[in-house]
Every structure is written in structure tokens, then in C-alpha cells.
Design an enzyme around this catalytic site. Sequence first.
Site, mmCIF file in Angstrom:
data_model
loop_
_atom_site.group_PDB
_atom_site.id
_atom_site.type_symbol
_atom_site.label_atom_id
_atom_site.label_comp_id
_atom_site.label_asym_id
_atom_site.label_seq_id
_atom_site.Cartn_x
_atom_site.Cartn_y
_atom_site.Cartn_z
ATOM 1 N N LYS A 185 1.716 -6.830 4.932
ATOM 2 C CA LYS A 185 0.478 -6.549 5.703
ATOM 3 C C LYS A 185 0.632 -6.770 7.192
ATOM 4 O O LYS A 185 -0.026 -6.121 7.999
ATOM 5 C CB LYS A 185 -0.694 -7.365 5.164
ATOM 6 C CG LYS A 185 -0.428 -8.842 5.032
ATOM 7 C CD LYS A 185 -0.507 -9.272 3.608
ATOM 8 C CE LYS A 185 0.339 -10.522 3.437
ATOM 9 N NZ LYS A 185 0.117 -11.206 2.197
ATOM 10 N N GLU A 194 -0.058 -0.034 -0.744
ATOM 11 C CA GLU A 194 -1.150 -0.479 -1.623
ATOM 12 C C GLU A 194 -1.218 -2.004 -1.741
ATOM 13 O O GLU A 194 -2.298 -2.604 -1.748
ATOM 14 C CB GLU A 194 -0.971 0.140 -3.016
ATOM 15 C CG GLU A 194 -2.060 -0.200 -3.997
ATOM 16 C CD GLU A 194 -3.424 0.297 -3.530
ATOM 17 O OE1 GLU A 194 -3.647 1.511 -3.563
ATOM 18 O OE2 GLU A 194 -4.268 -0.532 -3.130
ATOM 19 N N ASP A 227 -4.094 -14.035 7.802
ATOM 20 C CA ASP A 227 -3.750 -13.107 6.713
ATOM 21 C C ASP A 227 -4.942 -12.175 6.431
ATOM 22 O O ASP A 227 -4.766 -10.952 6.320
ATOM 23 C CB ASP A 227 -3.377 -13.915 5.459
ATOM 24 C CG ASP A 227 -3.065 -13.028 4.277
ATOM 25 O OD1 ASP A 227 -1.973 -12.456 4.238
ATOM 26 O OD2 ASP A 227 -3.949 -12.885 3.403
ATOM 27 N N LYS A 240 -5.424 -7.947 6.945
ATOM 28 C CA LYS A 240 -5.968 -7.058 5.917
ATOM 29 C C LYS A 240 -7.215 -6.346 6.433
ATOM 30 O O LYS A 240 -7.426 -5.159 6.167
ATOM 31 C CB LYS A 240 -6.256 -7.855 4.648
ATOM 32 C CG LYS A 240 -4.972 -8.382 4.001
ATOM 33 C CD LYS A 240 -5.247 -9.452 2.969
ATOM 34 C CE LYS A 240 -3.972 -9.935 2.307
ATOM 35 N NZ LYS A 240 -4.162 -11.175 1.533
HETATM 36 N N1 HSE Z 1 -1.356 -15.326 0.827
HETATM 37 C C1 HSE Z 1 -1.998 -14.131 0.426
HETATM 38 C C2 HSE Z 1 -3.296 -14.494 -0.288
HETATM 39 C C3 HSE Z 1 -1.095 -13.356 -0.474
HETATM 40 O O1 HSE Z 1 -3.475 -15.664 -0.624
HETATM 41 O O2 HSE Z 1 -4.134 -13.631 -0.472
HETATM 42 C C4 HSE Z 1 -1.568 -11.978 -0.810
HETATM 43 O O3 HSE Z 1 -1.670 -11.181 0.324
#
Ligand code: HSE
Length: 399
Positions: free
Chosen positions: A99, A123, A195, A199
Site C-alpha cells: 500500500k 487488491e 497505514d 489506504k
Molecule cells: N498492518 C495492517 C493492518 C496489515 O493491521 O491492517 C494489512 O494491511
Amino acid sequence: MKIAIFGFGTVGSGVYDVINMNSALIEKRAGKPIEIKYVLDLRDFPGNPVEKVLVHDVEIILNDPEVKIIAEVMGGINPAYDFTKRALSLGKSVCTSNKELVAAHGAELIELAKKNNCDYYFEASVGGGIPIIRSLCDSLVGDDIVEIKGIVNGTTNYILTRMGEDGLDFDVALKEAQENGYAERNPAADIEGTDAQRKAAILASLAAGHQVDCDDIPTEGICNITAEDIACAKGLGAKIKLLASIRRDDEKVSAMVAPFLVFENCQLYHVNNVFNGILVTGNATGEVLFYGRGAGKLPTAGAVAGDIIEAAKYYGLPSDIIWSREKAKMAEQGSISGRFYVRISENEAMEARKILGVNAESSTGKEGEIAFITEAMSEKEFLEKTKNLHILTRICVYD
Ligand code: HSE
């Protein structure tokens, strides 16, 4: 169809297992057998069957014309960016869970793939095993996507669930998430919201068809959420969830990542543990809820395997993902209106209630503190009104 896997970590070994475990049905679905010719990793894995296909030098793979598809599951920008560009330039399709790379360079890599008659698929980059990307690009392509709200980080959802339901300390819950293979190599990216921000950038870019950078997305993680806040939220009938929130109004995009108070009448209240839930609103279809495992070896590997089959099936007939490098028009930050949860010392409570208005109130269980929910206002207004108050915690309310 010969493929290679870049990276034999949690996801890479999962892709290796899924391709071998499901080889018969994959052959049927792809219309041809799929064989892992190489796995690239700097490490050795003595005694592991992967040794037979393990290589340490990427040139062996890039220079092998038999390899048509690569699963890039190394993570991070470097060297994955360089390897991906070189593979795509050689007409090799790339399927990834990375990502960070997709958020930063997705538009450019899609363009490069198109130029070279191959595919760049991602995906697994959002929502682990949930088929959200293909749904946005294919099934919902007739809709104008006006809103996406989702729990897109499994680790933080796991931590918040275990703290809320089982009274676990933050550190213990995080350790469990790491042991289960959910967390990033450096879990700061999970708990600080980075993270989820990556996304959110991918989802916002796909919804707008234009580039939304991570820097365009104000982001707050869960590090400042205390056990008192979780208890107060419960007292108010809500849970605290880390959400990615994306809206499109008048062609302008607003996006943020932050903890939210979510009430029981919202489906996301019921999305717990490592599960992710993403609510997509299209102007024709209305609300669609995606739910599933957002992290972990096999769910993520399953999504990469799905991309590999798609790339194999349509090899030479690349798909058309609409994500231009031109920047999306962004709305002014802090302009969206909503209610806020506020925790504050009792000394300032009267003043705060007067300025912000009170919708609901809860005791924090801590002497000298109260928590309440304000009337709706923009974040800008909230900050202006509270500049002389000492707010202990402020959390957006999902309405
Ligand atoms: N570290 C990420 C999470 C992994 O906990 O969602 C999946 O992208």
C-alpha cells in the site's frame, strides 16, 4: 504461466502456500497452470521447500522472459518501486499488497503498465482479503462514489476491541496483534494511523479518479486514546474506532483518518477484532458494506492470488483502471461539520458545555473529569471555540 514472488515474509509465504494449495482450481480458473518459478528474498530458508526456487538476485527474474507475472509483496518503497517499474517496462504484470508504494506511485505504475500492455493490480493493498479495489474499479464503476467510511486497519481495530471488551492493556493487545501477523514490521505505522492513511489515499484516488496524496489526508492514530475514553464511549453507548473517512462534494475531495465514536446503529460498530469494514456510498447504488479479514497471512495472500489469476487470464488484454496522476481538487481541511466527544476537567466543564453545547454526557470514572458530546460544528469552529480550554481528549462522532 510462470510467476515469481518478490519477498518471502508473512504475505509472500502466504502467496506461495495459496498458489500451491489451490493449484488445481487456480489452473481451471486462470485457464492455464500457474507455476512459481522463483521466490526472491535476501534471506535463506534452510529446510523449507521454497529453497528449490529461491534466488537472491532480482536480475535472474527480470531477465527471464518466461516469467510473465510478479507478486511484489516486499513492502516499502525501495527497492520495490524500482523492481516494479523495471518489471512493468518489460511487459511483466505486477500484483501487489504494497500500500505504501501504491499510495505514492499507483497512478504512475498503472500508466506504465498500460504502456507496456500489462497490468498493475493491488487488491491486497486495502482491506486485506476484502475485494474492495476490484469492486470500486469494476462492479461499482457505474456509480459516482460520494462517500467511503471504513475501518481499514486490522491491528488498531484488534487493539481497540481487546481493550474495550476484554480490558487488555494497549501493549498486550498490540503484542497479540503482532504475534498473529497482523501488524506492520514497524507497528508505529498502524497505531499512528499511517497505514490507514495510505489506504485512504488509495480509496480516495480511485473514488475521484485523480491522485490524492497521503499529505492531503490529516491523520491521527490511536496513541492518545485512554482506557477512560473507551469506558466513557461505552457509557454513551458507543465504541471508539479508527476510521478512514472520504467524501466527495462538488467535485472536491475531503479525506481524514482519525478515531471516531461509533454508535450501535452504524454497521461499523459491529466490526471487531482484526476485521475491516468499509461502507461505500454510490449515487446510484446507495450504501454497500464490505466486511472481512483486513490483515493476516492467508486473507492477504488470497487477494494477491486473485490478482495473479486475473492477470494470467487476461494476459495481453490489460484492464483499464482510472487513476490519473493529475491531483484531485481537495476541500478545505476542517470544514466538515460533525459532533465531538470531549473529555475535560470538571473545573472547565461548565464553560465548555456553554460554548460547545451538550448532546449527551457520561462520567469518566475518574474524579475531577467529565466527558460529553457537543452539538455539531466544523473542526475549525471547534478549535476556535476551545482555544482557551484544556481539552484532554477530543474525538469525532460518526453521524
Ligand atoms: N498492518 C495492517 C493492518 C496489515 O493491521 O491492517 C494489512 O494491511
